[in-house]
Design an enzyme around this catalytic site. Structure first.
Site, PDB file in Angstrom:
ATOM      1  N   ASP A  11       0.840  -1.173   0.095  1.00 53.59           N
ATOM      2  CA  ASP A  11       0.140   0.200   0.107  1.00 53.59           C
ATOM      3  C   ASP A  11       0.765   1.547   0.033  1.00 53.59           C
ATOM      4  O   ASP A  11       2.025   0.971  -0.123  1.00 53.59           O
ATOM      5  CB  ASP A  11      -0.930   0.022   1.170  1.00 53.59           C
ATOM      6  N   CYS A  68       3.450  -2.916   4.112  1.00 50.68           N
ATOM      7  CA  CYS A  68       2.351  -1.857   4.300  1.00 50.68           C
ATOM      8  C   CYS A  68       2.973  -1.209   5.456  1.00 50.68           C
ATOM      9  O   CYS A  68       4.244  -1.382   5.809  1.00 50.68           O
ATOM     10  CB  CYS A  68       1.043  -2.604   4.771  1.00 50.68           C
ATOM     11  N   THR A  70       2.890  -1.780   8.853  1.00 51.64           N
ATOM     12  CA  THR A  70       3.382  -2.638   9.893  1.00 51.64           C
ATOM     13  C   THR A  70       3.750  -3.926   9.516  1.00 51.64           C
ATOM     14  O   THR A  70       4.267  -4.783  10.081  1.00 51.64           O
ATOM     15  CB  THR A  70       2.484  -2.912  11.085  1.00 51.64           C
ATOM     16  N   HIS A 101      10.971 -24.039   8.609  1.00 44.91           N
ATOM     17  CA  HIS A 101       9.723 -24.670   9.459  1.00 44.91           C
ATOM     18  C   HIS A 101       8.465 -24.539   8.970  1.00 44.91           C
ATOM     19  O   HIS A 101       7.821 -25.461   9.234  1.00 44.91           O
ATOM     20  CB  HIS A 101      10.004 -24.389  10.818  1.00 44.91           C
ATOM     21  N   HIS A 136       8.575 -31.133  10.048  1.00 46.79           N
ATOM     22  CA  HIS A 136       8.013 -29.906   9.661  1.00 46.79           C
ATOM     23  C   HIS A 136       6.619 -29.898   8.647  1.00 46.79           C
ATOM     24  O   HIS A 136       5.933 -29.379   8.576  1.00 46.79           O
ATOM     25  CB  HIS A 136       8.971 -28.666   9.081  1.00 46.79           C
TER      26      HIS A 136
END
Length: 147
Positions: A11, A68, A70, A101, A136
């Site tokens: 964004d 973005c 955060t 993992h 995994h």
């Protein structure tokens, strides 16, 4: 050898960091699918997260990169897609472990929370790390819609 294709998007808040990551990927020889935004005008992050996720799901790109403010919003939106395992990255350790993992296929970054050098190092680690499989893979199978 055909270069690895990466879908990239974000964004308006992520645009400065997206631009840095995008240039580094081009300089490293990756092929990019840029889904935007390429403007500082306000936009909605889910639109770009969904575009990157759809591109990875369709096999048009091996990995995705989302940015973005955060990294959290794009991670949430991307993870709404069944074939996507997106993770917000703040370090090379997180980048290596989420690939090794969790077989993560989209790296998410916060332009307001992670500096460019840290993000570049984490992205390199993300792209250079292979999924370990083994125990995994069993855990990863439990994340599938019918797991």
């Amino acid at each position: 050898m055909t270069p690895l294709t990466i879908a990239i998007g974000g964004d308006h808040a992520g645009l400065p960091l997206k631009t840095v990551l995008q240039q580094a990927l081009v300089d490293a020889g990756y092929s990019l699918i840029d889904v935007g935004t390429n403007s500082a005008d306000s936009v909605d992050y889910p639109d770009f997260a969904h575009r990157v996720a759809e591109t990875v799901e369709a096999g048009q790109a091996r990995f995705g990169v989302l940015v973005c403010g955060t990294g959290i919003g794009v991670q949430i939106a991307a993870n709404r897609h069944a074939a996507i395992r997106a993770a917000v990255l703040h370090s090379t350790t997180e980048a290596r472990l989420t690939r090794a993992h969790n077989d993560a296929n989209i790296a998410c970054f916060g332009a307001r929370t992670t500096g460019p050098e840290v993000a570049l190092d984490a992205l390199r680690a993300f792209l250079d790390t292979e999924f370990e499989g083994g125990r995994h893979a069993r855990r990863l199978a439990k994340l599938a819609p019918n797991g």
